[in-house]
Design an enzyme around this catalytic site. Structure first.
Site, PDB file in Angstrom:
ATOM      1  N   ARG A   1       7.240   9.550   0.133  1.00 32.56           N
ATOM      2  CA  ARG A   1       7.493   8.093  -0.327  1.00 32.56           C
ATOM      3  C   ARG A   1       6.202   7.207  -0.121  1.00 32.56           C
ATOM      4  NH1 ARG A   1      10.946   3.827   2.981  1.00 32.56           N
ATOM      5  NH2 ARG A   1      11.326   2.400   1.513  1.00 32.56           N
TER       6      ARG A   1
ATOM      7  N   HIS B   1       4.278   4.705  -2.599  1.00 32.05           N
ATOM      8  CA  HIS B   1       4.309   3.286  -2.189  1.00 32.05           C
ATOM      9  C   HIS B   1       2.978   2.777  -2.086  1.00 32.05           C
ATOM     10  CE1 HIS B   1       8.690   1.954  -0.449  1.00 32.05           C
ATOM     11  NE2 HIS B   1       8.644   2.777  -1.298  1.00 32.05           N
ATOM     12  N   ASP B   2       1.911   3.850  -1.821  1.00 35.55           N
ATOM     13  CA  ASP B   2       0.706   3.603  -1.712  1.00 35.55           C
ATOM     14  C   ASP B   2       0.194   3.497  -3.262  1.00 35.55           C
ATOM     15  OD1 ASP B   2      -2.001   3.209  -0.663  1.00 35.55           O
ATOM     16  OD2 ASP B   2      -2.471   5.353  -1.230  1.00 35.55           O
TER      17      ASP B   2
ATOM     18  N   VAL C   1       0.651   0.107  -5.289  1.00 37.86           N
ATOM     19  CA  VAL C   1       0.048  -0.846  -4.739  1.00 37.86           C
ATOM     20  C   VAL C   1      -1.489  -0.710  -4.604  1.00 37.86           C
ATOM     21  CG1 VAL C   1      -0.089  -2.870  -3.061  1.00 37.86           C
ATOM     22  CG2 VAL C   1       2.087  -1.567  -3.514  1.00 37.86           C
TER      23      VAL C   1
ATOM     24  N   ASP D   1      -5.024   4.137  -2.609  1.00 39.62           N
ATOM     25  CA  ASP D   1      -6.262   3.749  -1.976  1.00 39.62           C
ATOM     26  C   ASP D   1      -6.177   3.868  -0.108  1.00 39.62           C
ATOM     27  OD1 ASP D   1      -4.861   1.525  -1.916  1.00 39.62           O
ATOM     28  OD2 ASP D   1      -6.440   0.314  -2.017  1.00 39.62           O
TER      29      ASP D   1
ATOM     30  N   SER E   1      -4.134   1.976   1.186  1.00 37.89           N
ATOM     31  CA  SER E   1      -3.891   0.658   1.732  1.00 37.89           C
ATOM     32  C   SER E   1      -2.624   0.457   2.328  1.00 37.89           C
ATOM     33  CB  SER E   1      -4.204  -0.666   0.421  1.00 37.89           C
ATOM     34  OG  SER E   1      -3.093  -0.312  -0.356  1.00 37.89           O
TER      35      SER E   1
ATOM     36  N   ASN F   1       8.660  -1.646   3.235  1.00 37.48           N
ATOM     37  CA  ASN F   1       7.984  -0.681   4.092  1.00 37.48           C
ATOM     38  C   ASN F   1       8.435  -0.661   5.689  1.00 37.48           C
ATOM     39  OD1 ASN F   1       6.361   0.252   1.918  1.00 37.48           O
ATOM     40  ND2 ASN F   1       4.955  -1.222   2.254  1.00 37.48           N
TER      41      ASN F   1
ATOM     42  N   HIS G   1      14.516  11.168  -4.376  1.00 39.56           N
ATOM     43  CA  HIS G   1      15.768  10.560  -3.635  1.00 39.56           C
ATOM     44  C   HIS G   1      16.727  11.763  -3.256  1.00 39.56           C
ATOM     45  CE1 HIS G   1      14.956   5.936  -4.991  1.00 39.56           C
ATOM     46  NE2 HIS G   1      14.197   6.334  -4.190  1.00 39.56           N
TER      47      HIS G   1
END
Length: 332
Positions: free
Chosen positions: A66, A70-71, A74, A78, A80, A98, A197
């Protein structure tokens, strides 16, 4: 070779390198075995750290997969997502998408510490996340695939950006599809990656609306299997999440195995999120759900390819960004 010829040759090399970066900017200049000469044991170190962590807590594997998602959604892949908030500058990891649900940061920290001891400032945090997600899929689902390296780490992380880029659990099918399309991923890849999931846990607040106040005419989402809904209510009482917000596993059949049981759950009205159940609202996605439910091997191969594709979203390369010394902070 004369000084003039040498300078011309040097300028030619620089021009060629610049051209290659420009050409590759839109096509992900990532390569397999990226650290073969600079840090040969890089991927082995990450794999060992990940396997040890999952052996102690299988939920960390779901968290690392996950985290990669999520990285990448957005600012691209990278790392972030790993940056800590600083005074006056809240970061992505403190967004509601998050915090407190995303887990696995300590696994990345450990892998980075071992890599820094072995190969200082060589392996990017962004690549560590990609390798860790791959190794989690291998440990929990037996999936084997090659992950390319060469990502560099970003220097910016903004708290509001996950809300603007990540598909929310309450999204309908069109909204989820739009989120994936914006990142260059197909509808099929959306359905395939949703299969992640089949592992992990979710806070009750992420789907409580489906149980207690779905619409003005239906307090409970009619697409939920009634018995499944009653079981969820027993685990998720109708109490403000600020008081208590329990977690439940996302797949009650094989909760710690990355497999195609997710599609069986979706077909049977036993998926937790509105976004998951929305896959049954379009003939095209219904067909995909049914096919992946029947063909676990096909789904596994396509999941591996989709993960590789996702791992190339808007990557920083060719001198962009940096190689962080500590994944939680930008270099000074």
């Amino acid at each position: 070779m004369s000084i003039t010829s040498f300078l011309c040759f040097t300028l030619l090399l620089v021009a060629l390198a610049t051209t290659m970066c420009t050409v590759n900017a839109g096509s992900s200049p990532l390569v397999a075995g990226f650290y073969k000469s600079t840090c040969p044991s890089a991927e082995k170190i990450v794999k060992r750290v990940v396997n040890n962590a999952i052996a102690q807590n299988p939920a960390l594997g779901a968290g690392l997969i996950r985290m990669h998602f999520h990285d990448c959604f957005v600012r691209g892949c990278d790392a972030s997502i790993l940056l800590d908030s600083t005074p006056g500058s809240p970061a992505e990891k403190d967004n509601i998408a998050n915090n407190p649900s995303l887990r696995g940061y300590e696994v990345i920290d450990q892998a980075k510490a071992e890599l820094e001891a072995k190969c200082p400032q060589t392996v990017s945090c962004a690549d560590i996340i990609a390798y860790a997600a791959r190794d989690s899929a291998s440990k929990l689902g037996g999936l084997k695939y090659t992950v390319q390296g060469g990502r560099r780490d970003g220097r910016v992380s903004l708290k509001d950006e996950p809300t603007q880029n990540l598909p929310a659990p309450f999204f309908n099918l069109q909204q989820v599809q739009d989120s994936f399309t914006k990142k260059g991923l197909s509808v099929e890849e959306m359905v395939i990656l949703s299969g992640a999931h089949s592992i992990g846990v979710s806070h009750c607040s992420s789907f409580a609306k489906r149980l207690y106040n779905f619409t003005l005419t239906n307090s409970q989402d009619p697409s939920l299997d009634p018995n499944f809904a009653n079981m969820l209510k027993s685990k998720c009482p109708n109490i403000s999440p600020s008081i208590v917000d329990p977690t439940v596993v996302e797949d009650f059949v094989t909760p710690n195995k990355l497999d195609n049981k997710y599609y069986q759950n979706v077909q049977n009205g036993k998926a937790l999120f509105t976004s998951d159940q929305s896959l049954m609202t379009s003939p095209a996605t219904v067909s995909m759900v049914r096919n992946f439910n029947r063909q676990g091997g096909v789904w596994a191969k396509k999941f591996a390819r989709a993960m590789v594709h996702m791992g190339s979203i808007e990557v920083l390369t060719c001198g962009e960004g940096e190689i962080r010394k500590n994944c939680r902070v930008i270099n000074g």
